[in-house]
Design an enzyme around this catalytic site. Structure first.
Site, short mmCIF file in Angstrom:
data_model
loop_
_atom_site.label_atom_id
_atom_site.label_comp_id
_atom_site.label_asym_id
_atom_site.label_seq_id
_atom_site.Cartn_x
_atom_site.Cartn_y
_atom_site.Cartn_z
CG ASP A 195 1.61 -42.13 25.64
OD1 ASP A 195 0.85 -41.96 24.67
OD2 ASP A 195 2.82 -41.81 25.63
CE1 TYR B 215 -0.62 -38.27 18.35
CE2 TYR B 215 -2.72 -39.01 17.48
CZ TYR B 215 -1.37 -38.75 17.29
OH TYR B 215 -0.79 -38.97 16.07
CE LYS C 62 5.28 -35.70 21.94
NZ LYS C 62 5.03 -35.00 20.69
P1 KE4 Z 1 4.86 -39.70 17.62
O1 KE4 Z 1 4.51 -40.96 16.89
O2 KE4 Z 1 4.21 -38.48 16.97
O3 KE4 Z 1 6.37 -39.54 17.86
O4 KE4 Z 1 4.26 -39.80 19.10
C1 KE4 Z 1 2.88 -40.04 19.25
C2 KE4 Z 1 2.44 -39.61 20.63
C3 KE4 Z 1 2.22 -40.58 21.59
N1 KE4 Z 1 1.84 -40.25 22.84
C4 KE4 Z 1 1.67 -38.95 23.20
C5 KE4 Z 1 1.26 -38.62 24.60
C6 KE4 Z 1 1.90 -37.92 22.26
O5 KE4 Z 1 1.73 -36.62 22.63
C7 KE4 Z 1 2.29 -38.24 20.95
C8 KE4 Z 1 2.52 -37.20 19.87
N2 KE4 Z 1 2.18 -35.86 20.24
C9 KE4 Z 1 1.73 -34.99 19.17
C10 KE4 Z 1 1.64 -33.58 19.73
N3 KE4 Z 1 0.60 -33.42 20.68
C11 KE4 Z 1 2.57 -35.07 17.96
C12 KE4 Z 1 2.49 -33.90 17.03
C13 KE4 Z 1 2.15 -34.36 15.64
O6 KE4 Z 1 1.30 -35.28 15.49
O7 KE4 Z 1 2.73 -33.78 14.70
#
Ligand code: KE4
Length: 432
Positions: A239, A144, A267
């Site tokens: 990533d 993701y 994060k």
């Molecule tokens: P954000 O746009 O949610 O800040 O980051 C996206 C993202 C990008 N790359 C990786 C490896 C990530 O894990 C994420 C976001 N992680 C999820 C939790 N596994 C976000 C939680 C959510 O969607 O509320």
């Protein structure tokens, strides 16, 4: 556990917010039941609207490496806010943040701040396309990278809790430029490269997958991707939104000894405030506006509050490297204790761990790909989730997430967690 107030709030929320949440994975769709509404948090603990206390194994999905309401981070935000919250003009804090990351992490010559992990990955692939003048990207099933259109094809994390890894609203035109390989299967990547070698701009992956549970790279996988990218003029993007500053202060690049061309962050670098970033080789990053032709912008990018929080976090980690040793010890204890309980009850499982990222799969191991992860017993997962929740331990509400430990966890918290796990598994075993 009383949850009247959370339930009432969820009723209200669903009337005015899609699904009652501002991010799907929070809705408990994977585990059923009604989500708890958190009122405040401190250290390793969450406190919900009904006064229940939980040991937190999500840490806001990663940012809270030092636990909630870290006094230094709170003070930095409070102090900075007194001087206004955003200017829309360059600030010293942004220079200090960029200097700290570029001087600490191999291969990051220049870095651009954005407001989320999604913005970071969207921007990184745009720059890779601009730099190579090629169109396609290779991602991996179950990884993701945020909700950018190019990534919502066989994505992990919350996209999986919908039971439909791809998303309506992503056009054919976009989808055709996203190719999906199998994580840890270098041949699946080679096949895609050979079939499209003159048009692949980037390969993007989580160097340790955390959005299909926790799945580490098998020996040589990252090294093979590095070699393949060099051979075909492909931009290799790690990533590290999740792994950055978590698996090591210098991230997965240091742990596995592989330097990507671009790295994305989120994060932890915002310590819970909205921050993302992308950075890497000078000759690529100089393609980014205003130096180069690839446009990317953001009203609140690098804003003072987020920079103050993130800088305080990163400086604390840089000046206290024993945080990582503490986290390693605590994470090993958790994994070992849960493993012992599952073995003692004859439950089929497979456990993966990289530092403070832990993945428990209730199926035969090894689990090295999304297809493996998807074999997990989702019903058993849900029973365990709720068994732990009612005993005051808040695990990630989806089988396709990893545990994120914070260094605020005490040894007592760990023993409490392991006791709760033992009771939960015992209770489930008796019922079955
Ligand atoms: P954000 O746009 O949610 O800040 O980051 C996206 C993202 C990008 N790359 C990786 C490896 C990530 O894990 C994420 C976001 N992680 C999820 C939790 N596994 C976000 C939680 C959510 O969607 O509320």
């Amino acid at each position: 556990m009383e949850n009247t107030n959370s339930k009432a709030l969820f009723e209200r929320a669903q009337k005015v917010i899609p699904g009652g949440v501002n991010s799907p994975v929070r809705a408990f769709n994977s585990v059923g039941g009604s989500p708890v509404f958190i009122k405040r948090a401190e250290g390793a603990y969450l406190f919900d609207e009904d006064g229940n206390k939980y040991i937190d194994f999500i840490g806001s999905w990663g940012p809270m490496l030092l636990g909630h309401a870290d006094p230094d981070i709170v003070d930095a935000v409070r102090e900075t806010a007194l001087g206004s919250t955003s200017f829309g003009a360059p600030t010293k804090l942004e220079v200090e943040m960029a200097e700290l990351i570029t001087s600490s992490v191999q291969g990051i010559d220049k870095i651009r701040m954005v407001n989320s992990g999604t913005e970071a990955t969207m921007s990184a692939i745009r720059v890779a396309r601009g730099f190579t003048d090629k169109n396609k990207i290779i991602k991996f099933k179950g990884c993701y990278h945020g909700h950018g259109d190019s990534f919502l094809i066989e994505a992990g994390s919350g996209a999986l809790t919908m039971g439909q890894p791809s998303s309506p609203g992503v056009t054919e035109g976009t989808a055709k430029d996203t190719l999906n390989a199998d994580y840890n299967d270098i041949n699946s990547v080679k096949e895609l490269v050979e079939a499209n070698s003159d048009d692949i701009a980037a390969i993007i992956l989580e160097p340790v997958a955390g959005n299909m549970g926790c799945i580490p790279p098998v020996n040589g996988f990252l090294q093979d991707l590095r070699a393949l990218s060099d051979e075909h003029n492909i931009v290799l993007i790690f990533d590290e939104v999740m792994t950055g500053f978590r698996v090591d202060f210098e991230g997965a690049q240091k742990v596995y000894g592989v330097t990507a061309d671009l790295v994305t962050y989120g994060k932890i670098i915002g310590a819970g405030l909205p921050v993302g970033a992308y950075g890497g080789k000078k000759e690529i990053m100089e393609y980014v506006a205003p130096t180069g032709p690839v446009y990317q912008a953001g009203t609140l990018s690098g804003n003072p509050l987020a920079m103050a929080a993130g800088l305080t976090m990163l400086n604390k980690l840089k000046n206290n490297p024993d945080v990582y040793e503490d986290l390693e010890r605590k994470s090993a204890r958790i994994a070992e204790g849960m493993t012992k309980t599952l073995e003692a009850h004859g439950i089929t499982f497979s456990a993966n761990r990289v530092g403070s990222m832990i993945g428990l799969f209730y199926c035969e191991g090894p689990v090295t790909s999304f297809a493996d992860a998807n074999r997990t017993d989702k019903e058993l997962f849900s029973k365990i989730f709720h068994g732990m929740l009612k005993r005051g331990v808040y695990l990630p509400p989806s089988p396709f997430e990893a545990f994120f430990l914070s260094n605020a966890l005490s040894d007592d918290d760990i023993e409490l967690t392991l006791n709760a796990f033992e009771e939960t598994i015992e209770e489930i075993s008796i019922k079955n």
